[in-house]
Scaffold this active site. Structure first.
Site, PDB file in Angstrom:
ATOM      1  N   VAL A  11       0.865  -1.367   0.042  1.00  0.00           N
ATOM      2  CA  VAL A  11      -0.104  -0.698  -0.052  1.00  0.00           C
ATOM      3  C   VAL A  11       0.976   1.539   0.282  1.00  0.00           C
ATOM      4  O   VAL A  11       0.632   1.962  -0.944  1.00  0.00           O
ATOM      5  CB  VAL A  11      -0.597  -0.140   1.648  1.00  0.00           C
ATOM      6  CG1 VAL A  11      -1.670   1.437   1.192  1.00  0.00           C
ATOM      7  CG2 VAL A  11      -2.139  -0.753   0.797  1.00  0.00           C
ATOM      8  N   THR A 121      -5.735  -0.248   7.459  1.00  0.00           N
ATOM      9  CA  THR A 121      -6.910  -1.446   7.558  1.00  0.00           C
ATOM     10  C   THR A 121      -6.980  -0.743   9.333  1.00  0.00           C
ATOM     11  O   THR A 121      -6.676  -1.874   9.488  1.00  0.00           O
ATOM     12  CB  THR A 121      -7.122  -2.122   7.016  1.00  0.00           C
ATOM     13  OG1 THR A 121      -7.261  -2.116   5.676  1.00  0.00           O
ATOM     14  CG2 THR A 121      -8.337  -2.652   7.491  1.00  0.00           C
ATOM     15  N   LYS A 205     -14.139   1.053   5.416  1.00  0.00           N
ATOM     16  CA  LYS A 205     -13.064  -0.778   4.696  1.00  0.00           C
ATOM     17  C   LYS A 205     -13.819  -1.740   5.566  1.00  0.00           C
ATOM     18  O   LYS A 205     -13.442  -2.587   4.833  1.00  0.00           O
ATOM     19  CB  LYS A 205     -11.623  -0.197   5.817  1.00  0.00           C
ATOM     20  CG  LYS A 205     -11.303  -1.158   4.933  1.00  0.00           C
ATOM     21  CD  LYS A 205     -10.264  -1.234   3.641  1.00  0.00           C
ATOM     22  CE  LYS A 205      -9.143  -1.930   3.328  1.00  0.00           C
ATOM     23  NZ  LYS A 205      -9.681  -2.470   1.658  1.00  0.00           N
ATOM     24  N   ASN A 209     -14.305  -5.064   2.929  1.00  0.00           N
ATOM     25  CA  ASN A 209     -14.189  -6.212   3.040  1.00  0.00           C
ATOM     26  C   ASN A 209     -14.808  -7.068   3.330  1.00  0.00           C
ATOM     27  O   ASN A 209     -14.257  -8.551   2.676  1.00  0.00           O
ATOM     28  CB  ASN A 209     -12.762  -5.943   3.907  1.00  0.00           C
ATOM     29  CG  ASN A 209     -11.673  -5.772   3.009  1.00  0.00           C
ATOM     30  OD1 ASN A 209     -12.093  -5.152   1.378  1.00  0.00           O
ATOM     31  ND2 ASN A 209     -10.429  -5.673   3.611  1.00  0.00           N
ATOM     32  N   PHE A 250     -17.006 -10.816  -7.898  1.00  0.00           N
ATOM     33  CA  PHE A 250     -17.000 -11.617  -6.797  1.00  0.00           C
ATOM     34  C   PHE A 250     -18.133 -12.557  -6.571  1.00  0.00           C
ATOM     35  O   PHE A 250     -18.666 -12.997  -4.804  1.00  0.00           O
ATOM     36  CB  PHE A 250     -17.081 -11.193  -5.290  1.00  0.00           C
ATOM     37  CG  PHE A 250     -15.586  -9.490  -5.124  1.00  0.00           C
ATOM     38  CD1 PHE A 250     -15.016 -10.544  -4.312  1.00  0.00           C
ATOM     39  CD2 PHE A 250     -15.079  -8.570  -6.113  1.00  0.00           C
ATOM     40  CE1 PHE A 250     -13.601  -9.560  -3.935  1.00  0.00           C
ATOM     41  CE2 PHE A 250     -14.456  -7.834  -5.564  1.00  0.00           C
ATOM     42  CZ  PHE A 250     -13.619  -8.064  -5.135  1.00  0.00           C
ATOM     43  N   GLY A 258      -7.724 -15.759  -0.193  1.00  0.00           N
ATOM     44  CA  GLY A 258      -6.319 -16.086   0.883  1.00  0.00           C
ATOM     45  C   GLY A 258      -6.183 -13.751   0.373  1.00  0.00           C
ATOM     46  O   GLY A 258      -7.210 -12.875   0.334  1.00  0.00           O
ATOM     47  N   CYS A 261      -5.567  -9.295   2.922  1.00  0.00           N
ATOM     48  CA  CYS A 261      -6.885  -8.560   3.920  1.00  0.00           C
ATOM     49  C   CYS A 261      -7.718  -9.192   3.912  1.00  0.00           C
ATOM     50  O   CYS A 261      -8.191  -9.122   5.734  1.00  0.00           O
ATOM     51  CB  CYS A 261      -7.128  -7.459   2.597  1.00  0.00           C
ATOM     52  SG  CYS A 261      -5.797  -6.040   2.428  1.00  0.00           S
ATOM     53  N   LYS A 264      -7.871 -10.729   7.939  1.00  0.00           N
ATOM     54  CA  LYS A 264      -7.634 -11.064   8.889  1.00  0.00           C
ATOM     55  C   LYS A 264      -8.535 -10.060   9.155  1.00  0.00           C
ATOM     56  O   LYS A 264      -8.914  -9.321  10.235  1.00  0.00           O
ATOM     57  CB  LYS A 264      -6.311 -10.483   8.756  1.00  0.00           C
ATOM     58  CG  LYS A 264      -6.356  -9.423   8.236  1.00  0.00           C
ATOM     59  CD  LYS A 264      -4.859  -8.487   8.325  1.00  0.00           C
ATOM     60  CE  LYS A 264      -4.569  -7.019   7.310  1.00  0.00           C
ATOM     61  NZ  LYS A 264      -5.518  -6.303   7.378  1.00  0.00           N
TER      62      LYS A 264
END
Ligand code: NAD
Length: 437
Positions: A11, A121, A205, A209, A250, A258, A261, A264
């Site tokens: 990032v 994040t 955020k 996700n 998606f 995996g 991001c 976790k």
């Protein structure tokens, strides 16, 4: 504008480079001396399409620098972005030690007003915590902004230069105006800059996700159900995704999500919810489905060989958690390879970009092949794990000739089952009926 970016990972490096590309003077800071040395030597430590050229141009034009000297970088910058890692801690919560350490270092180095921007994040409450940390070590005025990043590895430059939206959380008009100024060149196409409070920006955020991860686990469960009842997820996902309320994005079944991001971040929001006394039942299921899905190909392989994998040889195409990156963090390939090795199998791997990363993970326990066809020689089966474009139209005759038998387990549904059957392959896709058995 003078900007420093603390943390030069996926990032920070992309953000810093793109800020320089729009004319700012940017210093990227990292504590990893080898990384900074490599960057100063013209070497880019990660693979991200288009990044190398942009770094070269901006360093040559004197707008982009790399250093380990955080205090000097902060001394020269009005805006300090924190882009350090927030990995998963032992209890599932985000491990905030890098953010807090970086915030303290920034606070100690400030010699006047600064805008400290959390780009990492981070859970709700981080901006407030950062404010407390900085106030504890500095008398200087400052504002804390929450500016989560939505880029996708593999398309990070494009995402950063043309974001769908920019989320800016802050309580200060002055800081908000500076942030709008920094992002103005990237939103000329009309993408909104969404100004909000810090906690809402932090939550946005995780919510985004978590919803994307939910779509993936949902379609993976539908895929498994399709296999069980004789339906074809390839057809189902088109039938579902063409509904304008739902969309195709998606809804690709596979080996589970995996990367650094989704896994976790899903666990971190579960943790946040638990702390708030609201068990997030849906996301517990999303996480569990994903863990099971990552084992799906191994289970199919094991079933096919009646649990006897000892001494068998398998070729794996694709190691990165997704195409166009070398990132293997939480990649489905890791568990699959470890399961195969534990079962006594021999593993031969190829990935266009992630082989060096894989060497660090598996040492000499697997064989690495720089050409995809070389991994196939005498293998009992080919296992497709990452949907790299270059795997989409292979020479099937060559695959057939190299394998011990024409057997493919495809974790990414790269090919049409009917075509595979016609070519004489036994083919196991995801969520579609196996053929050629
Ligand atoms: P990364 O692990 O690739 O990079 C983090 C970097 O920070 C490392 O190079 C590390 O050495 C450095 N660092 C740690 N402490 C430091 C300090 N005190 N001073 C200077 N450098 C320090 O991480 P990443 O993938 O770039 O992710 C960074 C953050 O952005 C995370 O919170 C992640 O969740 C979030 N994020 C990542 C992505 C992605 O696609 N990778 C996308 C959106 C958001």
């Amino acid at each position: 504008m003078r900007i420093c970016v603390i943390g030069t990972g996926y990032v920070g490096l992309v953000a810093g480079t793109c800020f320089a590309e729009s004319g700012n003077e940017v210093v990227c800071v990292d504590i990893d001396e080898r990384k900074i040395e490599a960057l100063n030597g013209g070497e880019v430590p990660i693979y991200e399409p288009g990044l190398e050229e942009l770094i070269k141009r901006n360093t040559e034009e004197g707008r982009l620098e790399f250093t380990t000297d955080l205090a000097d970088a902060v001394g020269r910058s009005l805006v300090c972005f924190l882009a350090v890692g927030t990995p998963q801690g032992d209890d599932g919560a985000a491990d905030m030690r890098y953010v807090y350490a970086a915030a303290e270092q920034v606070g100690r180095a400030m010699d006047g007003y600064r805008i400290i921007v959390c780009k990492s994040t981070v859970p709700v409450g981080t901006a407030a915590a950062v404010k407390g940390i900085v106030e504890g070590v500095s008398e200087q005025p400052f504002d804390v902004v929450s500016n989560p990043e939505f880029m996708k590895e593999g398309a990070a430059i494009e995402d950063f230069l043309k974001p769908d939206r920019v989320v800016v959380g802050c309580a200060s008009e002055k800081a908000g105006a500076v942030m709008q100024d920094i992002y103005a060149p990237f939103v000329r196409g009309g993408a909104p800059i969404l100004l909000m409070d810090n906690p809402s920006a932090e939550m946005t955020k995780y919510a985004a996700n978590a919803l994307l991860a939910t779509k993936i686990s949902f379609i993976n469960e539908i895929a498994n159900l399709c296999e069980a009842v004789g339906a074809d997820v390839g057809k189902v996902r088109k039938g579902v995704g063409t509904d304008s309320r739902l969309g195709m994005d998606f809804l690709y079944p596979g080996l589970g999500y995996g990367g650094s991001c989704f896994p976790k971040d899903v666990r971190a929001i579960i943790h946040t919810a638990e702390n708030a006394g609201l068990p997030f039942t849906l996301l517990h299921a999303v996480d569990e489905i994903n863990d099971l899905q990552k084992r799906r190909v191994f289970e199919k392989v094991s079933d096919h060989f009646d649990g006897n994998l000892k001494g068998r040889k398998f070729a794996i195409w694709g190691l990165a958690f997704k195409p166009r990156t070398d990132d293997m963090r939480e990649a489905p390939a890791i568990g699959l390879i470890n399961d195969l090795l534990d079962a006594g199998a021999e593993v031969h791997v190829h990935d266009p970009e992630a082989m060096d990363v894989a060497r660090g993970l598996f040492d000499g326990r697997v064989s690495y092949h720089s050409k995809n066809y070389d991994a196939l020689d005498g293998a009992d089966a080919l296992l497709v794990v990452t949907e790299w474009n270059e795997f989409r139209h292979p020479d099937f005759d060559r695959i057939k000739a190299a394998l011990k038998q024409p057997l493919i387990f495809d974790g990414r549904n790269l090919w049409e089952p009917a075509d595979m059957a016609k070519m004489g392959f036994a083919y196991f896709p995801i969520g579609r009926q196996p053929v050629g058995l």
